[in-house]
Design a protein around this motif. Structure first.
Motif, PDB file in Angstrom:
ATOM      1  N   PHE A   1       8.003  -8.253 -10.828  1.00 25.69           N
ATOM      2  CA  PHE A   1       8.871  -7.871 -11.937  1.00 25.69           C
ATOM      3  C   PHE A   1      10.254  -8.535 -11.931  1.00 25.69           C
ATOM      4  O   PHE A   1      10.967  -8.458 -12.928  1.00 25.69           O
ATOM      5  CB  PHE A   1       9.054  -6.344 -11.934  1.00 25.69           C
ATOM      6  CG  PHE A   1       7.775  -5.590 -12.129  1.00 25.69           C
ATOM      7  CD1 PHE A   1       7.201  -5.489 -13.395  1.00 25.69           C
ATOM      8  CD2 PHE A   1       7.118  -5.000 -11.057  1.00 25.69           C
ATOM      9  CE1 PHE A   1       6.012  -4.795 -13.583  1.00 25.69           C
ATOM     10  CE2 PHE A   1       5.932  -4.310 -11.234  1.00 25.69           C
ATOM     11  CZ  PHE A   1       5.374  -4.210 -12.499  1.00 25.69           C
ATOM     12  N   ALA A   2      10.646  -9.143 -10.809  1.00 28.82           N
ATOM     13  CA  ALA A   2      11.951  -9.822 -10.751  1.00 28.82           C
ATOM     14  C   ALA A   2      11.823 -11.045  -9.855  1.00 28.82           C
ATOM     15  O   ALA A   2      12.471 -11.157  -8.818  1.00 28.82           O
ATOM     16  CB  ALA A   2      13.018  -8.865 -10.226  1.00 28.82           C
ATOM     17  N   TYR A   3      10.959 -11.961 -10.286  1.00 26.31           N
ATOM     18  CA  TYR A   3      10.618 -13.104  -9.433  1.00 26.31           C
ATOM     19  C   TYR A   3      11.831 -13.975  -9.107  1.00 26.31           C
ATOM     20  O   TYR A   3      11.960 -14.467  -7.985  1.00 26.31           O
ATOM     21  CB  TYR A   3       9.547 -13.955 -10.108  1.00 26.31           C
ATOM     22  CG  TYR A   3       9.080 -15.107  -9.237  1.00 26.31           C
ATOM     23  CD1 TYR A   3       8.239 -14.881  -8.144  1.00 26.31           C
ATOM     24  CD2 TYR A   3       9.496 -16.413  -9.500  1.00 26.31           C
ATOM     25  CE1 TYR A   3       7.824 -15.912  -7.332  1.00 26.31           C
ATOM     26  CE2 TYR A   3       9.082 -17.459  -8.692  1.00 26.31           C
ATOM     27  CZ  TYR A   3       8.247 -17.207  -7.609  1.00 26.31           C
ATOM     28  OH  TYR A   3       7.845 -18.236  -6.804  1.00 26.31           O
ATOM     29  N   ASP A   4      12.710 -14.182 -10.088  1.00 29.71           N
ATOM     30  CA  ASP A   4      13.880 -15.030  -9.845  1.00 29.71           C
ATOM     31  C   ASP A   4      14.775 -14.456  -8.748  1.00 29.71           C
ATOM     32  O   ASP A   4      15.280 -15.186  -7.888  1.00 29.71           O
ATOM     33  CB  ASP A   4      14.682 -15.236 -11.133  1.00 29.71           C
ATOM     34  CG  ASP A   4      15.148 -13.929 -11.745  1.00 29.71           C
ATOM     35  OD1 ASP A   4      14.450 -12.905 -11.562  1.00 29.71           O
ATOM     36  OD2 ASP A   4      16.206 -13.921 -12.418  1.00 29.71           O
ATOM     37  N   VAL A   5      14.957 -13.130  -8.760  1.00 27.91           N
ATOM     38  CA  VAL A   5      15.760 -12.487  -7.720  1.00 27.91           C
ATOM     39  C   VAL A   5      15.040 -12.555  -6.380  1.00 27.91           C
ATOM     40  O   VAL A   5      15.660 -12.771  -5.345  1.00 27.91           O
ATOM     41  CB  VAL A   5      16.066 -11.018  -8.083  1.00 27.91           C
ATOM     42  CG1 VAL A   5      16.863 -10.344  -6.974  1.00 27.91           C
ATOM     43  CG2 VAL A   5      16.826 -10.954  -9.399  1.00 27.91           C
ATOM     44  N   SER A   6      13.720 -12.390  -6.416  1.00 32.83           N
ATOM     45  CA  SER A   6      12.934 -12.478  -5.183  1.00 32.83           C
ATOM     46  C   SER A   6      13.094 -13.842  -4.532  1.00 32.83           C
ATOM     47  O   SER A   6      13.223 -13.941  -3.305  1.00 32.83           O
ATOM     48  CB  SER A   6      11.452 -12.226  -5.502  1.00 32.83           C
ATOM     49  OG  SER A   6      10.645 -12.384  -4.360  1.00 32.83           O
ATOM     50  N   VAL A   7      13.136 -14.889  -5.343  1.00 28.18           N
ATOM     51  CA  VAL A   7      13.328 -16.243  -4.818  1.00 28.18           C
ATOM     52  C   VAL A   7      14.730 -16.393  -4.235  1.00 28.18           C
ATOM     53  O   VAL A   7      14.915 -16.994  -3.169  1.00 28.18           O
ATOM     54  CB  VAL A   7      13.084 -17.287  -5.923  1.00 28.18           C
ATOM     55  CG1 VAL A   7      13.497 -18.683  -5.451  1.00 28.18           C
ATOM     56  CG2 VAL A   7      11.624 -17.292  -6.336  1.00 28.18           C
ATOM     57  N   GLN A   8      15.730 -15.843  -4.913  1.00 31.19           N
ATOM     58  CA  GLN A   8      17.112 -15.931  -4.413  1.00 31.19           C
ATOM     59  C   GLN A   8      17.265 -15.206  -3.083  1.00 31.19           C
ATOM     60  O   GLN A   8      17.971 -15.667  -2.186  1.00 31.19           O
ATOM     61  CB  GLN A   8      18.077 -15.326  -5.438  1.00 31.19           C
ATOM     62  CG  GLN A   8      18.227 -16.138  -6.712  1.00 31.19           C
ATOM     63  CD  GLN A   8      19.185 -15.482  -7.686  1.00 31.19           C
ATOM     64  OE1 GLN A   8      20.342 -15.227  -7.388  1.00 31.19           O
ATOM     65  NE2 GLN A   8      18.706 -15.195  -8.887  1.00 31.19           N
ATOM     66  N   LEU A   9      16.608 -14.065  -2.955  1.00 30.80           N
ATOM     67  CA  LEU A   9      16.700 -13.297  -1.708  1.00 30.80           C
ATOM     68  C   LEU A   9      15.880 -13.929  -0.583  1.00 30.80           C
ATOM     69  O   LEU A   9      16.162 -13.697   0.592  1.00 30.80           O
ATOM     70  CB  LEU A   9      16.241 -11.859  -1.939  1.00 30.80           C
ATOM     71  CG  LEU A   9      17.169 -11.021  -2.817  1.00 30.80           C
ATOM     72  CD1 LEU A   9      16.535  -9.661  -3.097  1.00 30.80           C
ATOM     73  CD2 LEU A   9      18.526 -10.827  -2.155  1.00 30.80           C
ATOM     74  N   SER A  10      14.855 -14.699  -0.974  1.00 32.03           N
ATOM     75  CA  SER A  10      14.069 -15.465  -0.017  1.00 32.03           C
ATOM     76  C   SER A  10      13.596 -14.598   1.152  1.00 32.03           C
ATOM     77  O   SER A  10      13.011 -13.540   0.960  1.00 32.03           O
ATOM     78  CB  SER A  10      14.899 -16.659   0.473  1.00 32.03           C
ATOM     79  OG  SER A  10      14.174 -17.484   1.343  1.00 32.03           O
ATOM     80  N   VAL A  11      13.879 -15.047   2.376  1.00 33.49           N
ATOM     81  CA  VAL A  11      13.376 -14.354   3.572  1.00 33.49           C
ATOM     82  C   VAL A  11      14.117 -13.065   3.872  1.00 33.49           C
ATOM     83  O   VAL A  11      13.670 -12.268   4.709  1.00 33.49           O
ATOM     84  CB  VAL A  11      13.467 -15.269   4.809  1.00 33.49           C
ATOM     85  CG1 VAL A  11      12.616 -16.502   4.614  1.00 33.49           C
ATOM     86  CG2 VAL A  11      14.910 -15.656   5.107  1.00 33.49           C
ATOM     87  N   TYR A  12      15.231 -12.822   3.193  1.00 33.64           N
ATOM     88  CA  TYR A  12      16.064 -11.674   3.553  1.00 33.64           C
ATOM     89  C   TYR A  12      15.415 -10.340   3.204  1.00 33.64           C
ATOM     90  O   TYR A  12      15.725  -9.323   3.824  1.00 33.64           O
ATOM     91  CB  TYR A  12      17.453 -11.805   2.927  1.00 33.64           C
ATOM     92  CG  TYR A  12      18.196 -12.973   3.519  1.00 33.64           C
ATOM     93  CD1 TYR A  12      18.744 -12.884   4.800  1.00 33.64           C
ATOM     94  CD2 TYR A  12      18.311 -14.169   2.828  1.00 33.64           C
ATOM     95  CE1 TYR A  12      19.400 -13.974   5.362  1.00 33.64           C
ATOM     96  CE2 TYR A  12      18.964 -15.254   3.387  1.00 33.64           C
ATOM     97  CZ  TYR A  12      19.499 -15.146   4.657  1.00 33.64           C
ATOM     98  OH  TYR A  12      20.140 -16.227   5.222  1.00 33.64           O
ATOM     99  N   ILE A  13      14.524 -10.329   2.213  1.00 36.55           N
ATOM    100  CA  ILE A  13      13.773  -9.104   1.939  1.00 36.55           C
ATOM    101  C   ILE A  13      12.868  -8.785   3.124  1.00 36.55           C
ATOM    102  O   ILE A  13      12.804  -7.656   3.613  1.00 36.55           O
ATOM    103  CB  ILE A  13      12.940  -9.240   0.651  1.00 36.55           C
ATOM    104  CG1 ILE A  13      13.845  -9.120  -0.588  1.00 36.55           C
ATOM    105  CG2 ILE A  13      11.871  -8.153   0.575  1.00 36.55           C
ATOM    106  CD1 ILE A  13      14.444  -7.746  -0.809  1.00 36.55           C
ATOM    107  N   GLY A  14      12.171  -9.783   3.625  1.00 35.27           N
ATOM    108  CA  GLY A  14      11.308  -9.578   4.770  1.00 35.27           C
ATOM    109  C   GLY A  14      12.073  -9.153   6.008  1.00 35.27           C
ATOM    110  O   GLY A  14      11.578  -8.363   6.828  1.00 35.27           O
ATOM    111  N   LEU A  15      13.300  -9.657   6.141  1.00 32.38           N
ATOM    112  CA  LEU A  15      14.098  -9.334   7.319  1.00 32.38           C
ATOM    113  C   LEU A  15      14.650  -7.908   7.295  1.00 32.38           C
ATOM    114  O   LEU A  15      15.271  -7.475   8.268  1.00 32.38           O
ATOM    115  CB  LEU A  15      15.248 -10.338   7.465  1.00 32.38           C
ATOM    116  CG  LEU A  15      14.838 -11.747   7.909  1.00 32.38           C
ATOM    117  CD1 LEU A  15      16.039 -12.681   7.926  1.00 32.38           C
ATOM    118  CD2 LEU A  15      14.186 -11.718   9.284  1.00 32.38           C
ATOM    119  N   ILE A  16      14.429  -7.195   6.189  1.00 32.69           N
ATOM    120  CA  ILE A  16      14.812  -5.781   6.162  1.00 32.69           C
ATOM    121  C   ILE A  16      14.081  -5.032   7.274  1.00 32.69           C
ATOM    122  O   ILE A  16      14.578  -4.037   7.809  1.00 32.69           O
ATOM    123  CB  ILE A  16      14.490  -5.145   4.787  1.00 32.69           C
ATOM    124  CG1 ILE A  16      15.395  -5.748   3.699  1.00 32.69           C
ATOM    125  CG2 ILE A  16      14.677  -3.625   4.823  1.00 32.69           C
ATOM    126  CD1 ILE A  16      15.070  -5.263   2.293  1.00 32.69           C
TER     127      ILE A  16
END
Length: 208
Positions: free
Chosen positions: A90-105
């Motif tokens: 639903f927010a692919y552009d933001v997901s790309v900007q956040l890159s690996v940092y979402i996973g690093l949560i």
């Protein structure tokens, strides 16, 4: 009620996880060049912290002590994966900007700290409030830093031009965007300034 209010309010300001406990600094520096990814990151950490706290609180009496950290990591990893997939959908552009940092949560010190220090000893409701409070405290710092960096680094917020084009030197004005604002060192400087102001406003945190 008073205890619940304290649980949710204390981490937002007085015992903020970023400026008091100095946790979650890496992502605070990495995702705050723009306001939108900072907001999404803050909300993601808030949701994951709150839900993981509740799950671990519900399971705390059944988790063998020797594998409690493994169980906590599995719960957090599952929630992070769900949030990551939702962002991609639903927010692919933001997901790309956040890159690996979402996973690093998954390895965020705030999450693991609250699971170990609070959720393992308290009820699901109190754990939910604690997760929301710590998540909001973290998100607040990210949003403040991103607001300043994007505004003075690009003259815009959330894609909307805030500083009038007529103010820019190229259009006969006097203003230039501050390129330092969009560089990682500026995030560290801004976090340091926030810590300084926070300590100045709270005497109980000052070293005597």
């Amino acid at each position: 009620m008073a205890k619940n209010n304290e649980v949710i309010k204390t981490p937002v300001w007085l015992n903020n996880p970023v400026v008091v406990q100095i946790l979650g600094i890496c992502s605070a520096l990495a995702v705050t060049a723009k306001l939108k990814p900072a907001i999404v990151m803050g909300l993601s950490v808030t949701i994951i912290t709150a839900l993981s706290n509740v799950v671990i609180s519900l399971l705390r009496k059944t988790i063998p002590n020797r594998i409690r950290i493994i169980v906590q990591l599995v719960v957090v990893a599952a929630l992070v994966t769900i949030v990551s997939e939702i962002l991609k959908a639903f927010a692919y552009d933001v997901s790309v900007q956040l890159s690996v940092y979402i996973g690093l949560i998954i390895t965020n010190c705030i999450l693991m700290g609250r699971l170990e220090a609070f959720a393992m000893q308290n009820t699901p409701w109190a754990s939910l409030l604690d997760g929301i409070g710590n998540g909001l405290g973290y998100a607040m710092i990210l949003i403040i830093v991103a607001f300043v960096r994007e505004l003075f680094g690009s003259g815009a917020l959330l894609g909307f031009q805030i500083i009038p084009q007529s103010w820019y030197v190229t259009n006969g004005g006097w203003y230039l965007n501050n390129g330092l604002m969009i560089m990682p060192p500026m995030a560290l400087i801004l976090v340091g300034c926030i810590i300084w102001v926070h300590r100045a406003k709270n005497e109980e945190l000052q070293e005597k």
